[in-house]
Design a protein around this motif. Structure first.
Motif, mmCIF file in Angstrom:
data_model
loop_
_atom_site.group_PDB
_atom_site.id
_atom_site.type_symbol
_atom_site.label_atom_id
_atom_site.label_comp_id
_atom_site.label_asym_id
_atom_site.label_seq_id
_atom_site.Cartn_x
_atom_site.Cartn_y
_atom_site.Cartn_z
ATOM 1 N N ASN A 223 0.692 0.141 6.497
ATOM 2 C CA ASN A 223 -0.173 1.278 6.816
ATOM 3 C C ASN A 223 -1.627 0.850 6.915
ATOM 4 N N GLU A 224 -2.036 0.000 5.978
ATOM 5 C CA GLU A 224 -3.431 -0.454 5.991
ATOM 6 C C GLU A 224 -3.693 -1.381 7.191
ATOM 7 N N ARG A 226 -2.008 -1.495 9.908
ATOM 8 C CA ARG A 226 -1.453 -0.910 11.154
ATOM 9 C C ARG A 226 -0.600 -1.974 11.868
#
Ligand code: GLC
Length: 459
Positions: A223-224, A226
């Motif tokens: 998530n961080e 991407r």
């Protein structure tokens, strides 16, 4: 007609693979074709280089010693590798028998070795003043080696990189409070932008080693970073590229090309969901990746050769790391190990390149490792402990046409199927029915690890 159709489909498949067209999920055959050079290469050089060569006490020094940017700036201000000779590095890799290099473009400290347009925290702004990556890429190409980039996902310098459990400033309450407003999305933009630069400015890049994810509380993952989007861009920019498994996309189809056991030897061929997969173990000489002056647990050349053989015997690749000094040289300890491996490789490379695990019907004899060249139909018995006169290969009888020592092509005679191995008063020592007994010289040949090359009968 059917044949023409099949040929047509195959051709399309190949063309798609060659262009790396991600039209639907890549077939296993296409992935195999894309990774062929890498699988056959088996042996590469990892290079960890950056500002941490100056403190010379591990590439994690900034985090381990909780150094602030100001503390760490002293290395930026002094970075001047005046003896840097990329062609010499590449030639050393080549004479060691390595087929590719993977160099750190940025490590966790955030320092960039190339002339990025997105930061001033780069080699071109140090006293050295020049791009370190371009001449290395050019030298590797000129010498026929493939080129890979290691790129850190972590960045302990970027102003938008949020403080996590590894961050050098994690214990500084004021810093942590101030950093609470950081937007990791801005950092992801920077990360993607830099990867784009690296994959568009230096021609074909063969492999990409992204390092690393640590999802969960106090960590960072897909998530961080991407990661999905990042990997999509990577594959668009460099369709043939081979990407490691540290983007936190292990469960995503096509999210990785190979597994990366680090600093340990897997017990067997690395498997995912019960199936063997491509893998590459990265290993150090001494435990540190960056140049570490006082580290004294150096492996011997012999250990490293055995490590290479064992890796290939389990179907993997070895990426062996060198941490160059702040002057830009490989230190004597590294050169000594590399030379040792190189002189063994000079005579034994064909038991490594394009080799893999031996078929299960040929069990590994005690004190030995085995590799196998499926194309050539040859088995290689790497004799780690030189036996007294004979080496018994259980299960091999009837399969071998000819045997020789690999380093000098001298014949190794053998007996089979319970043929006599030696005299005992009143009888002879019988061999077992399925055993092939090699008659080796009593004196161990004068090479680090002797290899017997077995030419298998055509089946
Ligand atoms: C680890 C370490 C790092 C090293 C890398 C090599 O992730 O953080 O220092 O670069 O492994 O695989």
């Amino acid at each position: 007609m059917l044949r023409a159709l099949v040929a047509g489909v195959c051709f399309l498949g190949l063309a798609a693979a060659a262009a790396g067209a991600p039209a639907g999920p890549e077939t296993e055959a296409a992935k195999k074709a894309r990774m062929k050079w890498w699988t056959e290469a088996r042996f590469g050089m990892f290079i960890h280089w950056g500002l941490y060569a100056l403190p010379a006490r591990h590439e994690w020094v900034k985090s381990r010693e909780r150094l602030s940017d100001e503390d760490y700036d002293r290395y930026f201000a002094r970075f001047d590798p005046d003896l840097y000779d990329p062609l010499a590095w590449v030639r050393t890799a080549k004479s060691t028998g390595m087929k590719y290099i993977v160099v750190t473009t940025k490590h966790h400290d955030g320092f960039c070795l190339w002339d990025s347009s997105l930061t001033d925290y780069k080699a071109t702004r140090t006293p050295y003043g020049k791009d370190l990556i371009r001449p290395l890429v050019e030298a590797a190409r000129a010498e026929g080696l493939r080129v890979g980039f290691y790129h850190s996902l972590l960045d302990w310098h970027h102003p938008s990189y949020t403080v996590d459990r590894n961050h050098p400033m994690r214990d500084d309450k004021d810093f942590v409070d101030k950093a609470a407003a950081r937007d990791i999305g801005e950092y992801a933009e920077y990360l993607h932008g830099q990867v784009r630069e690296l994959l568009t400015r230096y021609g074909r890049i063969d492999t990409l080693f992204m390092d690393y994810s640590f999802p969960g509380p106090g960590g960072k993952g897909r998530n961080e970073w991407r990661s999905d989007e990042l990997l999509k861009m990577v594959r668009e920019l460099q369709p043939g590229i081979i990407v490691n498994d540290r983007l936190d996309l292990l469960d995503v189809p096509g999210g990785w090309d190979y597994r990366t056991p680090e600093q340990f030897m897997p017990r067997a061929w690395v498997k995912v969901d019960g199936r063997p997969v491509p893998w590459e173990t990265c290993q150090t000489f001494s435990g540190s990746w960056g140049y570490d002056r006082d580290e004294s647990t150096w492996k011997s050349a012999r250990q490293l050769i055995a490590m290479l053989i064992e890796t290939v015997s389990k179907g993997g690749n070895l990426l062996l790391n060198v941490g160059p000094t702040g002057r830009g040289t490989f230190d004597d300890r590294s050169l000594d190990r590399l030379r040792g491996i190189g002189s063994w490789m000079e005579l034994h490379a064909r038991s490594i390149y394009a080799c893999t695990q031996a078929p299960a019907e040929f069990p590994k004899p005690a004190g030995c490792l085995m590799t196998y060249d499926p194309e050539a139909g040859r088995l290689y018995v790497h004799v780690l402990e030189w036996p007294l006169g004979t080496l018994e290969l259980d299960g091999f009888a009837g399969h071998v046409d000819y045997a020789q020592l690999l380093h000098d092509a001298s014949e190794v005679r053998f007996t089979e199927k319970g043929g006599p191995t030696g005299f005992m008063p009143g009888s002879r020592e019988p061999g077992a029915e399925n055993t092939l007994t090699l008659r080796l010289p009593v004196r161990k040949p004068d090479v680090e690890i002797p290899v017997v090359e077995l030419f298998l009968k055509k089946r």
